[in-house]
Design an enzyme around this catalytic site. Structure first.
Site, mmCIF file in Angstrom:
data_model
loop_
_atom_site.group_PDB
_atom_site.id
_atom_site.type_symbol
_atom_site.label_atom_id
_atom_site.label_comp_id
_atom_site.label_asym_id
_atom_site.label_seq_id
_atom_site.Cartn_x
_atom_site.Cartn_y
_atom_site.Cartn_z
ATOM 1 N N ASP A 157 -54.344 -81.900 -50.211
ATOM 2 C CA ASP A 157 -53.531 -80.458 -51.190
ATOM 3 C C ASP A 157 -52.387 -81.136 -50.878
ATOM 4 O O ASP A 157 -51.803 -79.691 -51.809
ATOM 5 C CB ASP A 157 -53.759 -79.150 -51.133
ATOM 6 C CG ASP A 157 -53.119 -78.708 -49.985
ATOM 7 O OD1 ASP A 157 -53.354 -79.181 -48.675
ATOM 8 O OD2 ASP A 157 -53.347 -76.846 -49.226
ATOM 9 N N GLU A 158 -51.599 -82.479 -50.374
ATOM 10 C CA GLU A 158 -50.505 -81.984 -50.436
ATOM 11 C C GLU A 158 -50.172 -83.374 -50.990
ATOM 12 O O GLU A 158 -50.214 -84.632 -52.485
ATOM 13 C CB GLU A 158 -50.417 -83.566 -49.026
ATOM 14 C CG GLU A 158 -50.614 -81.519 -48.336
ATOM 15 C CD GLU A 158 -49.684 -82.615 -47.141
ATOM 16 O OE1 GLU A 158 -49.536 -83.466 -46.788
ATOM 17 O OE2 GLU A 158 -49.599 -81.849 -45.474
#
Length: 276
Positions: free
Chosen positions: A194-195
């Site tokens: 989720d970066e």
């Protein structure tokens, strides 16, 4: 045994000289005519045979060294050489088609290698290539740019509650919202999980970075619809590092942005409520 006549032969040097001179003139004339004829034939051979073959060699060399597949052999005017030239040009046309196809496919493969298959954004490899280029461009132009390191809030909770398909839907929605907010020259990448990370094109000051970060936060406020029909709310924790104020090297900029993101995440954590 009876003498019936008498023949007397007397030497005539002038006649012999004239004979020898006439023979020499005839020989030299014949030699001159032979030389002229030979030169004429040599020129025709050069023009009609050797020249066209040199054109073929020149085109073949250009194709081999410069990949000039659009080159063609000109018409020579000799049937046999023209047939050879036509076959050679047909081969070049096929090679040109194969080369164009291979070039297109290689470009597509190279693009896929640098794209995240889920979101369509650049992947980690693309970012690791783009960040040093941005530093080099900033040094050359004496302009600043910003790195925004982003982490999705509550992503693990969404994954745990709704499954990986829901998590993928959240990531795709966030990628779409990033594209909608960023300027034309800005670049967004998904590093993994989720970066996300964003390279902001040369900025004139912190106010520009602040406005874009604010628009990013605003774009994430709308709930995201999941494939199972549920809607979830999430957001982005954003850490900012600006060149050259926060670092001069790609590694230092990324490290400062990552640290700022985690500071932002901790500051926001007590304001985030889970509503799954």
């Amino acid at each position: 045994g009876t003498r019936i006549g008498e023949v007397r032969i007397t030497g005539n040097p002038e006649a012999l000289l004239r004979f020898a001179l006439a023979g020499a003139i005839i020989a030299l004339t014949t030699l001159a005519l032979t030389v002229i004829a030979t030169r004429i034939l040599a020129r025709r051979l050069q023009r009609d045979v050797i020249g066209p073959l040199e054109h073929v060699a020149e085109v073949a060399h250009a194709v081999r060294t410069e990949r000039s597949f659009d080159r063609r052999v000109p018409v020579a005017g000799i049937a046999e050489i023209d047939r050879f030239g036509q076959d050679f040009n047909a081969l070049l046309a096929e090679l040109q088609g194969w080369h164009a196809t291979m070039t297109r496919e290689n470009a597509e493969l190279a693009e896929r290698v640098l794209l995240d298959p889920l979101t369509g954004l650049g992947n980690r490899a693309a970012f690791e290539a783009a960040l040093p280029r941005a530093v080099t461009a900033a040094v050359t132009t004496s302009q600043s740019f910003a790195v925004l390191y982003c982490d999705v809030d509550r992503f693990k909770a969404i994954n745990d509650a709704h499954g990986h398909e829901a998590g993928d839907a959240v990531l795709m929605a966030i990628a779409q919202r990033l594209r909608a907010v960023l300027r034309q020259d800005d670049q967004a990448f998904r590093l993994g999980g989720d970066e996300f990370v964003i390279l902001l094109a040369p900025v004139g000051g912190d106010d520009v970075v602040g406005r874009i970060a604010a628009r990013l936060g605003q774009a994430m406020t709308a709930p995201i619809m999941l494939p199972n029909g549920h809607a979830v709310a999430t957001g982005l924790s954003i850490g900012v590092a600006t060149y050259p104020d926060d670092g001069l090297s790609p590694e230092e900029l990324l490290r400062r942005a990552d640290r700022a993101m985690y500071d932002e995440k901790r500051a926001r954590s007590h304001n985030i409520t889970e509503d799954l």
